[in-house]
Design a protein around this motif. Structure first.
Motif, mmCIF file in Angstrom:
data_model
loop_
_atom_site.group_PDB
_atom_site.id
_atom_site.type_symbol
_atom_site.label_atom_id
_atom_site.label_comp_id
_atom_site.label_asym_id
_atom_site.label_seq_id
_atom_site.Cartn_x
_atom_site.Cartn_y
_atom_site.Cartn_z
ATOM 1 N N THR A 191 -20.157 11.852 47.916
ATOM 2 C CA THR A 191 -20.379 11.876 46.463
ATOM 3 C C THR A 191 -19.291 12.683 45.765
ATOM 4 N N VAL A 192 -19.019 13.892 46.260
ATOM 5 C CA VAL A 192 -17.858 14.669 45.785
ATOM 6 C C VAL A 192 -16.996 15.010 46.986
ATOM 7 N N TRP A 193 -15.744 14.574 46.943
ATOM 8 C CA TRP A 193 -14.790 14.817 48.024
ATOM 9 C C TRP A 193 -14.127 16.170 47.803
ATOM 10 N N HIS A 194 -13.646 16.801 48.869
ATOM 11 C CA HIS A 194 -12.871 18.040 48.688
ATOM 12 C C HIS A 194 -11.889 18.180 49.844
ATOM 13 N N GLU A 195 -10.729 18.730 49.549
ATOM 14 C CA GLU A 195 -9.693 18.934 50.561
ATOM 15 C C GLU A 195 -8.736 20.011 50.089
ATOM 16 N N MET A 196 -7.979 20.559 51.026
ATOM 17 C CA MET A 196 -6.992 21.578 50.674
ATOM 18 C C MET A 196 -5.825 20.915 49.956
ATOM 19 N N HIS A 197 -5.401 21.540 48.839
ATOM 20 C CA HIS A 197 -4.294 21.025 48.042
ATOM 21 C C HIS A 197 -3.525 22.212 47.484
ATOM 22 N N LEU A 221 -25.269 6.045 45.988
ATOM 23 C CA LEU A 221 -25.129 7.485 46.213
ATOM 24 C C LEU A 221 -24.237 8.123 45.146
ATOM 25 N N GLY A 222 -23.927 7.378 44.070
ATOM 26 C CA GLY A 222 -23.059 7.924 43.034
ATOM 27 C C GLY A 222 -21.600 7.922 43.428
ATOM 28 N N VAL A 223 -21.237 7.092 44.428
ATOM 29 C CA VAL A 223 -19.852 6.975 44.889
ATOM 30 C C VAL A 223 -19.286 5.668 44.357
ATOM 31 N N LEU A 224 -18.153 5.740 43.669
ATOM 32 C CA LEU A 224 -17.532 4.532 43.130
ATOM 33 C C LEU A 224 -16.687 3.885 44.224
ATOM 34 N N GLY A 225 -17.015 2.666 44.562
ATOM 35 C CA GLY A 225 -16.273 1.945 45.591
ATOM 36 C C GLY A 225 -16.637 0.481 45.550
ATOM 37 N N TRP A 226 -15.764 -0.348 46.053
ATOM 38 C CA TRP A 226 -16.027 -1.784 46.063
ATOM 39 C C TRP A 226 -15.228 -2.451 47.161
ATOM 40 N N GLY A 227 -15.519 -3.713 47.392
ATOM 41 C CA GLY A 227 -14.852 -4.462 48.442
ATOM 42 C C GLY A 227 -13.535 -5.040 47.980
ATOM 43 N N VAL A 228 -12.567 -5.019 48.877
ATOM 44 C CA VAL A 228 -11.273 -5.666 48.645
ATOM 45 C C VAL A 228 -10.927 -6.440 49.907
ATOM 46 N N ALA A 312 -20.480 -8.767 40.485
ATOM 47 C CA ALA A 312 -19.845 -7.605 39.869
ATOM 48 C C ALA A 312 -18.892 -6.913 40.841
ATOM 49 N N THR A 313 -17.958 -6.157 40.282
ATOM 50 C CA THR A 313 -17.087 -5.326 41.110
ATOM 51 C C THR A 313 -17.893 -4.237 41.788
ATOM 52 N N CYS A 314 -18.827 -3.635 41.042
ATOM 53 C CA CYS A 314 -19.672 -2.585 41.619
ATOM 54 C C CYS A 314 -20.990 -2.534 40.856
ATOM 55 N N GLY A 315 -21.967 -1.839 41.426
ATOM 56 C CA GLY A 315 -23.265 -1.625 40.779
ATOM 57 C C GLY A 315 -23.591 -0.149 40.883
ATOM 58 N N PHE A 316 -23.160 0.623 39.898
ATOM 59 C CA PHE A 316 -23.073 2.086 40.001
ATOM 60 C C PHE A 316 -24.343 2.786 39.530
ATOM 61 N N PHE A 317 -24.819 3.735 40.342
ATOM 62 C CA PHE A 317 -25.940 4.612 39.992
ATOM 63 C C PHE A 317 -25.422 6.047 39.913
ATOM 64 N N PRO A 318 -25.459 6.686 38.743
ATOM 65 C CA PRO A 318 -24.981 8.073 38.649
ATOM 66 C C PRO A 318 -25.828 9.019 39.502
ATOM 67 N N ALA A 319 -25.216 10.131 39.897
ATOM 68 C CA ALA A 319 -25.904 11.124 40.720
ATOM 69 C C ALA A 319 -26.974 11.844 39.911
ATOM 70 N N ASP A 320 -28.066 12.214 40.596
ATOM 71 C CA ASP A 320 -29.142 13.000 39.985
ATOM 72 C C ASP A 320 -29.904 13.710 41.094
ATOM 73 N N GLY A 321 -31.080 14.223 40.763
ATOM 74 C CA GLY A 321 -31.849 14.959 41.759
ATOM 75 C C GLY A 321 -32.238 14.115 42.956
ATOM 76 N N ILE A 322 -32.470 12.829 42.755
ATOM 77 C CA ILE A 322 -32.820 11.943 43.868
ATOM 78 C C ILE A 322 -31.640 11.818 44.838
ATOM 79 N N THR A 323 -30.423 11.837 44.288
ATOM 80 C CA THR A 323 -29.214 11.825 45.141
ATOM 81 C C THR A 323 -29.196 13.039 46.052
ATOM 82 N N LEU A 324 -29.468 14.206 45.462
ATOM 83 C CA LEU A 324 -29.438 15.445 46.258
ATOM 84 C C LEU A 324 -30.524 15.426 47.335
ATOM 85 N N SER A 325 -31.707 14.935 46.996
ATOM 86 C CA SER A 325 -32.801 14.886 47.982
ATOM 87 C C SER A 325 -32.428 13.992 49.153
#
Length: 891
Positions: A191-197, A221-228, A312-325
């Protein structure tokens, strides 16, 4: 802009006592304007552009265009999107790695450094498409199917092991682990990526592209992605941005709650039907509304998974408390969960009650109106209320199969020394399979509970039904066993057959011999019921003409009933021990029972199963290959061949020649899918691909599938347009991959005709109807088209991925003008086509197409060029996206 926007928008947040840098969207709003009503999916794109501003591929005006999108819900601007990672499955992953190996050889031949051909972003390949349901209905089915999978695919898996060693940032999840989308949802997605930069920890949205259409499942899961297509994914992993227009975003408002007895599958089939009718091809869909407050994440993922089915390119659900659970349940760390909450809230990506973003258009569904449904008999958007299934089945038989209504058709079968009558409408496959539903505990527990009640009533599956259970992860069998439901599923024949896509991808395996014989002899129209997402013609099994998508409990119910002609809302499923009729309503579990079963699922299960996700079994670990920068292609291999795409490539692109005197290879109708163009299932012995394999010493029993042979271009080009159900209008009344070779007026296999045209140095064209190339993100549908010598495809409309893939292979997609099509032009196939100005095309321009008829008269068609962006035009001028990437590496 006189200041460095990227620099002034860096900020810091704290999560779980750790500091993260991030590129702040509220700071962007201070400089470029309010973004409070921007769809959250576009906010993810906005952050992506901000983080990648370089004054070249991304400029401040790109960001301004997204901010200004709120004014009209539309923007005609090309942007360069850089996903954080790439996801692959083995059917698409093997040819992608073949391409990378061939690219290394091309770079070496042209004087470059082969190490440049290396992923710059993380790549995960999950082997999930190769297991087939050869064995079923026994406790040894899983073990036997896995053994057969390893034997059949040994060479492919050795090749992937080479890729694992040869390429950086490339991980492989071994066979027998799970379906890539479920592994992504339960383990890989952050959902949120992180790396050293630059010595600091940088946080940003998790984004990806995947080589499977259903990559969109991660949108839940609130992750933007689609098939290519694989070729686009290869370019992305090598650092090339994904070229796209800022998309329109359709808002889908969900209100209310599902009624008792209605499943997430019923909901998704309803959503699919609504969105396909609304028209969302090439658009984002974003879900909002108070109905999300109680919608489980697994249900969201089920809806997001079907994005390709609604177009559609994607079917996006924003993150919320259900995502965290859900993240907590599936074993993500508390550090990660706290980061997701803090980041999404500070960036305005968090779903809040009452959110009403600006959308291009919107539609609404009160979930309390959803009814029990299936989809069929051949398209996922064709939802059918459960009570209407017999009527729709009969209508399809009358219309498609030219059989008179009411005619009794049956044939005798012998199964386990018992004689039965196999009737028209018989359910011969009932499969709980596919990422769509096996990621969803509520529908799987419902299937288990229904099986329990059925067994307790004394019901049995009908003996002609081939049953199977193929979960998307090992966690599924863990929780079904913990709930005590596996024995009941097994009692009804739903034994574990493998962890993979199986029936949904066409790996349904053979039917019992007596059943196949009966279907052929009586020309029976039978059915398959599966909990999948795809039911296109010829996909599930070559002998099954009607295929139906259904929830897992309905799959079990149809295994008990045994015939599509039965109305499960009023006809009995069978009789109990006392001879009393048992109806579906008698054994359907209620929501409290299902909820109680789902509550037994714990995070420990996910920790256990994903602790060794990359290890594999002893057989996988024993696969050993030498380390080498380039792959040593074996000349006698029938699985992995050196592809011809770069063999004659030069360091500089050559001018594109105009098209003169092109013949038409095929005239195709509406809704031609990539399954029609490049099948993934069985290889017929008398097909061009079957003849090729036999000429190379492969017996029909060892053919495997088209999907597993995707590393061999010789098989795949012979399989292009070879689907048994494809209909070429140039030869009326004939099904299968045939055409007329115009100079000789001979009926030939499409491959054979294409080879004759190549000898005659004649360019080729394809003519098609609406929604050309819908379905899977199958790059071989474009690769095979190009290898057959097709220069241009002229259709009424294109699905997003296939249009992009055609350009990526140097094939020109053109769209008929409104109101003009193959029928209004009265095309017969013996016309010739001329197109000039190929070297001076512009995105979206009108292209005059001259058609010369057999009687000598001519028509000029003002077609629209469906090269939509300048970057796509660059790819086309280079002869393809990978040629473009290689040449840029050399520079």
């Amino acid at each position: 802009m006189s200041f460095d926007l990227k620099k002034v928008c860096v900020s810091t947040l704290s999560a779980a006592s750790k500091q993260y840098d991030y590129y702040s969207l509220p700071l962007v709003a201070k400089h470029l304007g309010d973004i409070s009503r921007l769809p959250k999916s576009l906010k993810v794109l906005l952050e992506n552009l901000l983080r990648n501003i370089d004054g070249n591929s991304v400029v401040v005006d790109d960001l301004k265009a997204i901010v200004d999108w709120q004014n009209t819900g539309h923007a005609d601007r090309e942007i360069a999107y850089r996903p954080a990672r790439v996801l692959m499955q083995d059917f698409t992953g093997v040819p992608a790695v073949v391409d990378l190996a061939a690219m290394r050889e091309a770079v070496q031949r042209l004087g470059g450094n082969v190490e440049q051909v290396n992923p710059l972003s993380p790549v995960d390949l999950v082997i999930d498409h190769s297991v087939m349901v050869d064995k079923f209905g026994t406790e040894k089915a899983f073990e036997q199917n896995v053994q057969l999978e390893m034997e059949r695919n040994y060479e492919r898996y050795l090749f992937l092991r080479w890729g694992q060693k040869a390429f950086n940032r490339f991980r492989v999840v071994p066979p027998g682990t799970g379906i890539c989308h479920q592994v992504n949802l339960e383990y890989l997605g952050k959902t949120v990526w992180h790396e050293m930069h630059n010595g600091r920890e940088l946080a940003y949205p998790d984004t990806l592209v995947g080589t499977d259409s259903h990559t969109t499942m991660i949108n839940g899961l609130g992750v933007l992605g689609w098939g290519v297509g694989g070729i686009e994914a290869e370019a992305a992993m090598l650092g090339q941005p994904v070229s796209m227009l800022i998309p329109d975003v359709v808002g889908f408002k969900l209100t209310g709650k599902l009624r008792e007895g209605i499943t997430a599958t019923d909901l998704v089939l309803t959503v699919t039907q609504m969105l396909r009718a609304h028209g969302v091809v090439g658009k984002f869909v974003e879900f909002y509304g108070d109905g999300l407050a109680d919608l489980p994440l697994a249900d969201r993922a089920t809806i997001a998974n079907m994005s390709p089915e609604y177009g559609a390119t994607c079917g996006f659900f924003p993150a919320d408390g259900i995502t965290l659970s859900y993240m907590r349940l599936t074993g993500r760390t508390e550090q990660q969960i706290e980061l997701v909450e803090a980041y999404c809230k500070i960036q305005g990506l968090w779903r809040n009650p009452g959110d009403e973003p600006v959308f291009t258009s919107s539609l609404e569904l009160d979930m309390s109106t959803v009814e029990a449904s299936l989809a069929g008999p051949k398209r996922p958007q064709d939802r059918v209320a459960l009570a209407r299934v017999p009527q729709v089945f009969q209508s399809s038989v009358d219309l498609e199969m030219n059989k008179s209504q009411g005619k009794a058709i049956s044939a005798p079968v012998n199964l386990d020394n018992q004689k039965y009558e196999l009737e028209e409408g018989a359910v011969v496959i009932a499969a709980i399979t596919s990422c769509t539903n096996t990621s969803n505990p509520s529908v799987l527990m419902a299937a288990g509970l229904l099986a329990k009640k059925a067994v307790e009533k004394g019901l049995k599956r009908q003996p002609w039904v081939k049953t199977s259970l193929a979960p998307g992860s090992k966690v599924v069998t863990d929780y079904l066993e913990l709930a005590g439901l596996m024995p009941y599923l097994e009692e009804l024949g739903f034994n574990l057959v493998g962890y993979g896509c199986t029936t949904c991808i066409g790996n349904s395996g053979p039917l019992p011999e007596s059943i196949e014989t009966a279907i052929k002899q009586a020309d029976l129209t039978v059915g398959a019921v599966l909990s999948g997402n795809r039911n296109f013609e010829g996909r599930i099994h070559p002998l099954i003409k009607t295929n139906w998508l259904a929830s897992p409990p309905l799959v079990v119910a149809y295994a008990l009933s045994g015939n599509m002609k039965k109305d499960l809302t009023k006809d009995p499923l069978g009789q109990d021990q006392q001879g009393n009729d048992v109806y579906l309503k008698d054994i359907w579990p209620d929501s409290k029972e299902i909820a109680k079963a789902v509550e037994q699922i714990k995070a420990d299960m996910f920790h256990k199963e994903y602790a060794e996700v990359f290890d594999g079994d002893e057989t996988w670990q024993s696969l050993d290959v030498a380390s080498s920068a380039t792959y040593h292609f074996q000349l006698d291999s029938t699985y992995i061949r050196h592809p011809p795409f770069f063999s004659e490539m030069t360091a500089e692109p050559e001018a594109i020649t105009d098209i003169h005197g092109a013949n038409i290879l095929a005239i195709l109708g509406d809704s031609v899918t990539t399954d029609h163009i490049s099948p993934a299932g069985n290889i017929k012995a008398d097909s061009p691909a079957g003849r090729y394999l036999q000429e190379h010493g492969v017996e029909p029993k060892d053919f495997n599938s088209y999907g597993s042979r995707r590393g061999n271009h010789e098989v795949m080009m012979r399989g292009t347009f070879a689907n048994i159900r494809i209909r070429n209008e140039m030869i009326a009344g004939v099904e299968g991959g045939y055409t007329r070779h115009i100079p000789s007026q001979t009926q030939l296999a499409i491959y054979d005709a294409a080879m004759r045209y190549q000898e005659e140095k004649t360019p080729l064209a394809i003519i098609a109807g609406k929604e050309y190339g819908s379905g899977s993100s199958r790059d071989w549908a474009a690769k095979g088209t190009r290898l057959l010598g097709v220069r241009v495809v002229i259709a009424e409309s294109f699905e997003r991925i296939h249009r992009s893939n055609l350009i990526g292979m140097g094939v020109l997609p053109l769209e008929f003008p409104q109101g003009v099509n193959r029928k209004t032009l009265n095309l017969q196939g013996d016309e010739t086509i001329d197109i000039e100005g190929m070297n001076n095309l512009k995105p979206g321009q009108i292209v005059p197409v001259k058609m010369t008829y057999s009687d000598g008269h001519q028509e000029i068609i003002n077609a629209q060029c469906r090269i939509d962006t300048k970057t796509e035009l660059d790819y086309f001028h280079h002869g393809g996206i990978l040629h473009y990437v290689i040449r840029h590496m050399l520079k």
